[in-house]
Design a protein around this motif. Sequence first.
Motif, PDB file in Angstrom:
ATOM      1  N   VAL A   1       0.870  -1.176   0.000  1.00 46.09           N
ATOM      2  CA  VAL A   1       0.000   0.000   0.000  1.00 46.09           C
ATOM      3  C   VAL A   1       0.905   1.222   0.000  1.00 46.09           C
ATOM      4  CG1 VAL A   1      -1.757   1.305   1.247  1.00 46.09           C
ATOM      5  CG2 VAL A   1      -1.818  -1.203   1.242  1.00 46.09           C
ATOM      6  N   ASP A   2       0.647   2.163  -0.915  1.00 46.13           N
ATOM      7  CA  ASP A   2       1.457   3.367  -0.972  1.00 46.13           C
ATOM      8  C   ASP A   2       0.563   4.573  -1.192  1.00 46.13           C
ATOM      9  OD1 ASP A   2       3.758   4.925  -0.883  1.00 46.13           O
ATOM     10  OD2 ASP A   2       4.887   3.581  -2.193  1.00 46.13           O
ATOM     11  N   ALA A   3       1.171   5.743  -1.296  1.00 47.92           N
ATOM     12  CA  ALA A   3       0.402   6.991  -1.341  1.00 47.92           C
ATOM     13  C   ALA A   3      -0.488   7.089  -2.577  1.00 47.92           C
ATOM     14  CB  ALA A   3       1.345   8.186  -1.273  1.00 47.92           C
ATOM     15  N   THR A   4      -0.047   6.518  -3.701  1.00 55.97           N
ATOM     16  CA  THR A   4      -0.832   6.522  -4.932  1.00 55.97           C
ATOM     17  C   THR A   4      -0.819   5.135  -5.542  1.00 55.97           C
ATOM     18  OG1 THR A   4       1.017   7.062  -6.410  1.00 55.97           O
ATOM     19  CG2 THR A   4      -0.133   8.920  -5.349  1.00 55.97           C
TER      20      THR A   4
ATOM     21  N   ALA B   1      -3.596   1.987  -3.130  1.00 58.31           N
ATOM     22  CA  ALA B   1      -3.470   3.170  -2.273  1.00 58.31           C
ATOM     23  C   ALA B   1      -4.506   3.152  -1.160  1.00 58.31           C
ATOM     24  CB  ALA B   1      -3.622   4.441  -3.110  1.00 58.31           C
ATOM     25  N   ASP B   2      -5.264   2.089  -1.054  1.00 64.07           N
ATOM     26  CA  ASP B   2      -6.376   1.976  -0.101  1.00 64.07           C
ATOM     27  C   ASP B   2      -6.049   0.883   0.924  1.00 64.07           C
ATOM     28  OD1 ASP B   2      -8.782   1.389   1.237  1.00 64.07           O
ATOM     29  OD2 ASP B   2      -9.974   2.075  -0.470  1.00 64.07           O
ATOM     30  N   LEU B   3      -5.663   1.279   2.125  1.00 63.36           N
ATOM     31  CA  LEU B   3      -5.282   0.311   3.143  1.00 63.36           C
ATOM     32  C   LEU B   3      -6.463  -0.542   3.574  1.00 63.36           C
ATOM     33  CD1 LEU B   3      -3.351  -0.951   5.177  1.00 63.36           C
ATOM     34  CD2 LEU B   3      -3.792   0.993   6.707  1.00 63.36           C
ATOM     35  N   ASP B   4      -7.613   0.065   3.831  1.00 67.66           N
ATOM     36  CA  ASP B   4      -8.767  -0.699   4.296  1.00 67.66           C
ATOM     37  C   ASP B   4      -9.171  -1.772   3.287  1.00 67.66           C
ATOM     38  OD1 ASP B   4      -8.963   0.690   6.690  1.00 67.66           O
ATOM     39  OD2 ASP B   4     -10.270   2.222   5.852  1.00 67.66           O
ATOM     40  N   ARG B   5      -9.157  -1.408   2.008  1.00 67.51           N
ATOM     41  CA  ARG B   5      -9.512  -2.394   0.987  1.00 67.51           C
ATOM     42  C   ARG B   5      -8.489  -3.524   0.945  1.00 67.51           C
ATOM     43  NH1 ARG B   5      -9.417  -0.318  -4.992  1.00 67.51           N
ATOM     44  NH2 ARG B   5      -7.261  -1.083  -4.859  1.00 67.51           N
ATOM     45  N   THR B   6      -7.224  -3.175   1.072  1.00 65.93           N
ATOM     46  CA  THR B   6      -6.175  -4.199   1.061  1.00 65.93           C
ATOM     47  C   THR B   6      -6.335  -5.145   2.242  1.00 65.93           C
ATOM     48  OG1 THR B   6      -4.642  -2.717  -0.071  1.00 65.93           O
ATOM     49  CG2 THR B   6      -3.679  -4.558   1.154  1.00 65.93           C
ATOM     50  N   LEU B   7      -6.598  -4.601   3.419  1.00 60.30           N
ATOM     51  CA  LEU B   7      -6.784  -5.455   4.589  1.00 60.30           C
ATOM     52  C   LEU B   7      -7.955  -6.405   4.409  1.00 60.30           C
ATOM     53  CD1 LEU B   7      -6.218  -2.734   7.338  1.00 60.30           C
ATOM     54  CD2 LEU B   7      -4.692  -4.649   6.827  1.00 60.30           C
ATOM     55  N   ALA B   8      -9.034  -5.930   3.809  1.00 62.67           N
ATOM     56  CA  ALA B   8     -10.221  -6.763   3.599  1.00 62.67           C
ATOM     57  C   ALA B   8      -9.990  -7.828   2.535  1.00 62.67           C
ATOM     58  CB  ALA B   8     -11.411  -5.880   3.211  1.00 62.67           C
TER      59      ALA B   8
ATOM     60  N   GLY C   1      -1.562 -11.508   7.856  1.00 67.01           N
ATOM     61  CA  GLY C   1      -1.357 -11.782   9.273  1.00 67.01           C
ATOM     62  C   GLY C   1      -0.451 -10.767   9.933  1.00 67.01           C
ATOM     63  N   LEU C   2       0.392 -10.111   9.110  1.00 70.65           N
ATOM     64  CA  LEU C   2       1.327  -9.115   9.612  1.00 70.65           C
ATOM     65  C   LEU C   2       1.346  -7.934   8.659  1.00 70.65           C
ATOM     66  CD1 LEU C   2       3.641  -8.272  11.587  1.00 70.65           C
ATOM     67  CD2 LEU C   2       5.230  -9.444  10.035  1.00 70.65           C
ATOM     68  N   VAL C   3       1.241  -6.728   9.208  1.00 70.45           N
ATOM     69  CA  VAL C   3       1.348  -5.503   8.420  1.00 70.45           C
ATOM     70  C   VAL C   3       2.608  -4.775   8.869  1.00 70.45           C
ATOM     71  CG1 VAL C   3       0.336  -3.240   7.949  1.00 70.45           C
ATOM     72  CG2 VAL C   3      -1.121  -5.277   8.001  1.00 70.45           C
ATOM     73  N   VAL C   4       3.487  -4.483   7.917  1.00 69.66           N
ATOM     74  CA  VAL C   4       4.733  -3.771   8.184  1.00 69.66           C
ATOM     75  C   VAL C   4       4.549  -2.328   7.744  1.00 69.66           C
ATOM     76  CG1 VAL C   4       7.199  -3.643   7.711  1.00 69.66           C
ATOM     77  CG2 VAL C   4       6.067  -5.869   7.858  1.00 69.66           C
TER      78      VAL C   4
ATOM     79  N   ALA D   1      -5.875   0.669  12.024  1.00 71.12           N
ATOM     80  CA  ALA D   1      -6.668  -0.012  10.991  1.00 71.12           C
ATOM     81  C   ALA D   1      -6.249  -1.472  10.866  1.00 71.12           C
ATOM     82  CB  ALA D   1      -6.511   0.712   9.658  1.00 71.12           C
ATOM     83  N   ALA D   2      -4.941  -1.737  10.874  1.00 69.82           N
ATOM     84  CA  ALA D   2      -4.462  -3.107  10.739  1.00 69.82           C
ATOM     85  C   ALA D   2      -4.854  -3.951  11.943  1.00 69.82           C
ATOM     86  CB  ALA D   2      -2.946  -3.105  10.559  1.00 69.82           C
ATOM     87  N   LEU D   3      -4.690  -3.404  13.147  1.00 73.39           N
ATOM     88  CA  LEU D   3      -5.038  -4.145  14.360  1.00 73.39           C
ATOM     89  C   LEU D   3      -6.526  -4.477  14.381  1.00 73.39           C
ATOM     90  CD1 LEU D   3      -2.909  -2.037  16.853  1.00 73.39           C
ATOM     91  CD2 LEU D   3      -2.534  -4.462  16.344  1.00 73.39           C
ATOM     92  N   ARG D   4      -7.363  -3.526  14.008  1.00 75.01           N
ATOM     93  CA  ARG D   4      -8.807  -3.778  14.002  1.00 75.01           C
ATOM     94  C   ARG D   4      -9.200  -4.811  12.965  1.00 75.01           C
ATOM     95  NH1 ARG D   4     -10.891   2.515  14.849  1.00 75.01           N
ATOM     96  NH2 ARG D   4     -10.562   2.549  17.131  1.00 75.01           N
ATOM     97  N   ALA D   5      -8.374  -4.948  11.918  1.00 80.44           N
ATOM     98  CA  ALA D   5      -8.631  -5.974  10.899  1.00 80.44           C
ATOM     99  C   ALA D   5      -8.075  -7.333  11.309  1.00 80.44           C
ATOM    100  CB  ALA D   5      -8.024  -5.544   9.573  1.00 80.44           C
ATOM    101  N   GLY D   6      -7.432  -7.409  12.475  1.00 83.15           N
ATOM    102  CA  GLY D   6      -6.929  -8.681  12.977  1.00 83.15           C
ATOM    103  C   GLY D   6      -5.490  -8.974  12.651  1.00 83.15           C
TER     104      GLY D   6
END
Length: 360
Positions: free
Chosen positions: A37-40, A58-65, A70-73, A87-92
Motif C-alpha cells: 500500500v502506498d500513497a498513490t 493506495a487503499d489500506l482498508d480495501r487491502t486489509l479486507a 497476518g502481519l502488516v509492516v 486499521a491493521a489491528l482492528r482488521a486482525g
Amino acid sequence: MPSPLRVAVVGGGQIARHAHLPLFRELAEEVEVVAVVDATEELARAFADEFGLAHASADLDRTLAEVRPGLVVITSPPALHSAQAVAALRAGAWVWCEKPPCLSLAEYDAMLAAEREGGPFAAIVFQQRFGSSSQHLRRLIAEGALGDPYVAHCQTTWFRDDAYYAVPWRGRWESEGGGPAMGLGIHQMDLMLELLGDWSEVRAMAARLARDVETDDVTTALVRFSSGALATVVNSALSPRQVSHLRIDLAGATLELTHLYGYSNADWTYTPARDAAEIAWPPPEDVPSSHAAQLRGLLDDLRAGRRPRGSGEDGRRSLELVTAMYKAALTGRTVRAGEIGPGDPFYRSLHGDTPGWQPA
C-alpha cells in the motif's frame, strides 16, 4: 496463522526496499509479502512490479479486507503510523511499525487501545535491542552481576544536510513529530533504557542551529533513572563525524559501545573494575543488531499469541522519554516520569501545541 505468514507492506520507500523486502526474501519459507500500500496507485504498482507482488493499492482498508494479511509492516512517514496501525489491528493483523512509533503519546495510546488480549499486537522497530551482546549485558545488569549502575552517556551525533530535509515531511512538527531525538536518536535511547530500566526525571535543552526546519536540530538532556543512575543524552543532525555511542559505568565494569547504524559483539568494550568478579564476556554467540534479529522473535511471539518486546508499555517507554525531553526543553523545568497524560498539551504533540515555538 497460515504458513507462510502473509505480509502487507504499507509505504514503499527506501526503508522498505533496502531493509524489509530483502529480509522477507531471506525468510521466504516463513513469510510471504503479498501486498503493498502506498500513497498513490502508481507508486504502489511500481513497487509491486519491482518485487513481484500481486496486490498493489493506495487503499489500506480495501487491502486489509481483500488480502487479510497476518502481519502488516508500516514503513510510511511517521504522521501516518498511528492510524494505519489502528486499521491493521482492528482488521486482525499484527503490526511491525518503523520508528518513530507515531507523533505523540496520544497517538501511541490509540494504537494500544486497538490491541486485543492474545493479539494482535503492534511492535515498534527497535532493532538496537536485539544484538546478542546487548541481550547478554541486559541479563547481567538485571541479575546484579555488574553491580549498581552509576553513570551513562548516550550519543547519537549524525549528519543530515539540507537535501535530507528537503523531503516535505521531515523537520516539521505535524509530520515528523520532532527533531533528532525523535527521528535519529530514539534507537540509541531505547537501547539505553533496555539496559538501565525505567527513568524517573529529565532536564533538557533544544536548539535550531543550522537547518531550515520547524523543529530543533540538536537536543541534549540529563536523565535520572529509578536506580539513581545519571545519564547525559546528546542527539544531533549536525555532526560531520557521525557516531552512535553508549557508555555505562557500573560498580563492576564499564560498558562501551561505538558504532553507527548497527553493531556486533566486537563493537563493545568491556572493562572490569579492579577486583571485580569474573563474568562471561563476550557472549558465546555473535548476533548483530538488525531487523532480522527482531523479526525472528516477533514471528515466534505471533505464533505463540504472546506480546512481543517493543510493544505495549515496553514500546511506549522510549517515546515517553523523548516527549519528556521536549517538554523539559520547551518549559525549562524538570519533567518526571508519568506526568504527561491526557490534558497535558505535550501528550498530544512534542511541541506542546505551541505553533510559534522558537528553540533557544
